[in-house]
Design an enzyme around this catalytic site. Structure first.
Site, short mmCIF file in Angstrom:
data_model
loop_
_atom_site.label_atom_id
_atom_site.label_comp_id
_atom_site.label_asym_id
_atom_site.label_seq_id
_atom_site.Cartn_x
_atom_site.Cartn_y
_atom_site.Cartn_z
N LYS A 22 -8.54 -5.74 4.94
CA LYS A 22 -8.79 -4.66 5.89
C LYS A 22 -9.87 -3.76 5.29
O LYS A 22 -9.61 -2.94 4.41
CB LYS A 22 -7.54 -3.82 6.17
CG LYS A 22 -7.75 -2.90 7.39
CD LYS A 22 -6.98 -1.60 7.31
CE LYS A 22 -7.68 -0.52 6.55
NZ LYS A 22 -8.90 0.04 7.21
N GLU A 70 -6.45 0.59 -7.43
CA GLU A 70 -7.54 1.33 -8.10
C GLU A 70 -7.79 2.57 -7.27
O GLU A 70 -8.31 2.49 -6.16
CB GLU A 70 -8.79 0.44 -8.17
CG GLU A 70 -9.74 0.88 -9.27
CD GLU A 70 -10.96 1.57 -8.74
OE1 GLU A 70 -10.81 2.74 -8.33
OE2 GLU A 70 -12.03 0.97 -8.72
N CYS A 74 -15.45 6.30 -7.51
CA CYS A 74 -14.22 6.70 -8.21
C CYS A 74 -14.48 7.01 -9.67
O CYS A 74 -13.66 7.67 -10.31
CB CYS A 74 -13.16 5.62 -8.06
SG CYS A 74 -13.79 3.96 -8.40
N GLU A 126 -10.56 15.68 -7.12
CA GLU A 126 -11.64 14.77 -6.79
C GLU A 126 -12.34 15.24 -5.51
O GLU A 126 -11.71 15.41 -4.47
CB GLU A 126 -11.10 13.35 -6.60
CG GLU A 126 -12.18 12.32 -6.39
CD GLU A 126 -11.63 10.90 -6.32
OE1 GLU A 126 -12.32 9.99 -6.79
OE2 GLU A 126 -10.52 10.72 -5.79
#
Length: 503
Positions: free
Chosen positions: A178, A253, A287, A389
């Site tokens: 997906k 992750e 990331c 983040e």
């Protein structure tokens, strides 16, 4: 006259098929705001159909009966097909996710090697013969685990797909992917190319849709043997819990807030160049974005001044233009998120804004989702912009005075994906690398990966590893076979007292 917008279906059992529900999702060019395509929004039934196709392919003689060497040859052929279509893929990836075409070219051109590396592992893998006590032969048989569900993000659509797809195919597993609803187009194209190149139908399926609906249905499907997600930490918690109900293997992750320790013996200009690269590549939507620059007090002021100047000189524009160095973020929502953190940095944290923090004033960019490269100085560990983040072209700079303080600042975060060190003292470099609480460390470099090098994090940055033999091995179940080599009669209940051992 405006061109007709293409509608894309799901890719199941080797062909593109319509979804069972009528509603469609717009795929937007983030540089212009124009609609690139409309994609299907897969229902639970559509996801079930895709997973069952993958399960049937996994059990089929065409795929499961394929020898390791034949499968390796096929995967090398897929790498060749990928390479032959790179120009088309560069263009489509850049249109879809907004990364400058030079970045896209430099990244995507490496991806066929991930397939070739794992094809090599398929040929080289061996099962073990294990020395055990007594007159026995003990050996292992590794068997592919089955169907792998994979949810990929918008920031590196093909790179992150291939990191999982290569070992999935090389191990003999099958998959349902997906992709992010923002960036599904290159994934759909790759599935089509691979089937045309000879990949059996059902081995690689694609379902498009939203995370809370399509992604949820995939993660909790009881026929998944493994769940792979690259995305935010909260998405990892939610889907990881769903997949865990079915005891699926997992590789997650997740988020990151990469600390970069800059010591005073390292060239400041080079440290600034690496800082800009680490923070602003992909518009900071990575990331492992080098978003926390932790700089020794002796070079702090010079570093801040030069990084601000560097950020202000980066060329912003339409990513299709080869001269452009910074493209848009992926969506209006992401643009607003970055601007909200600018407000937080100024109003809540009280940090000093030294570059960027705004939407570019160029009227030709008004339709896209652009944010200027943003640098905050005088940031402390208690500030939100140090801890949270942002996922945009946004970097903070923090001062430290001693090695111990620098390490403490680097580790003062819930995330632990990557870290970086800038120093010419090789002893210090290794000493500090060992103390950073993360899964990846770069010394005098940033954002480097290789098909052979394990990739993944600790703490809120996830579990499991991609790349390397570690990822390949995680696609197998290990069966232990114990063979008795003694012909002497055995009867535990006739002479129990004389038996030397029970197990």
């Amino acid at each position: 006259m405006q061109n007709e917008v293409q509608t894309r279906g799901l890719f199941i059992d080797g062909r593109e098929v319509p979804a069972s529900r009528a509603d469609l999702l717009d795929v937007i060019n983030p540089a212009t705001g124009d609609i690139l395509a409309r994609i299907a929004h897969a229902s639970d039934d559509d996801v079930d159909r895709a997973v069952r196709s993958a399960a049937a392919a996994f059990e089929s003689e065409e795929w499961s009966g394929m020898s390791n060497r034949t499968r390796a040859k096929l995967i090398n052929k897929l790498a060749d097909v990928f390479e032959a279509n790179l120009e088309e893929i560069y263009h489509l990836e850049t249109l879809n996710n907004g990364r400058p075409v030079n970045e896209t070219r430099a990244q995507v051109s490496r991806l066929p090697d991930f397939l070739r590396y794992n094809a090599g592992l398929a040929i080289a893998r061996r099962d073990d013969v294990i020395p055990v006590d007594g007159n026995y032969l003990n050996y292992t048989i590794r068997t592919p685990i089955g169907v792998v569900g994979n949810s990929t993000p918008f920031n590196h659509p093909l790179m992150i797909l291939i990191k999982s797809l290569a070992p999935t195919l090389a191990s003999g597993c099958t998959t349902v992917v997906k992709p992010s609803e923002y960036t599904p187009l290159t994934t759909l194209r790759l599935a089509q190319l691979f089937v045309e190149a000879g990949l059996p139908p059902g081995v690689f399926n694609v379902v498009t849709g939203l995370g809370p609906s399509t992604g949820k249905a995939l993660s909790e499907h009881p026929m998944l043997a493994k769940w792979v997600l690259t995305g935010g930490t909260e998405a990892g918690r939610i889907t990881g819990a769903l997949a865990g109900r079915n005891f699926a293997h997992q590789t997650l992750e997740l988020g990151g807030k990469t600390p970069v320790l800059v010591f005073d013996d390292f060239d400041v200009d080079q440290a600034v160049n690496y800082a800009a690269f680490g923070a602003f590549i992909g518009a900071g939507q990575t990331c492992i974005c080098g978003s926390r620059q932790i700089v020794h007090e002796r070079v702090y002021d010079e570093f801040v001044e030069k990084l601000a100047a560097k950020a202000k000189g980066i060329r912003i524009g339409n990513p299709i233009d080869p001269s452009v160095q910074l493209g848009p973020v992926v969506s209006a929502r992401q643009q607003q998120r970055v601007l909200n953190y600018v407000r937080i940095g100024l109003e809540e944290d009280g940090a000093r804004l030294v570059a960027g923090g705004r939407v570019p004033s160029d009227p030709s960019l008004a339709g896209g989702y652009f944010v200027e490269p943003t640098v905050f100085a005088d940031v402390t560990a208690k500030m939100r912009i140090f801890q949270e983040e942002v996922f945009g072209p946004f970097v903070s700079v923090t001062k430290f005075s001693s090695e111990a303080e620098g390490i403490a600042l680097a580790n003062d975060c819930d995330f632990g994906l990557a870290g970086a060190i800038r120093t010419n003292n090789i002893v210090r470099a290794h000493r500090v690398a060992a103390k950073l609480k993360c899964g990846i460390v770069w010394i005098n470099d940033h954002h480097r990966l290789d098909p052979a090098s394990p990739w993944g994090g600790v703490k809120d940055s996830g579990i499991g590893r991609e790349c390397g033999t570690e990822s390949f091995d995680q696609h197998f179940e290990t069966k232990s076979v114990m063979v008795r080599l003694d012909d002497a009669p055995f009867d535990w209940y006739r002479n129990t007292a004389s038996q030397p051992r029970l197990n």
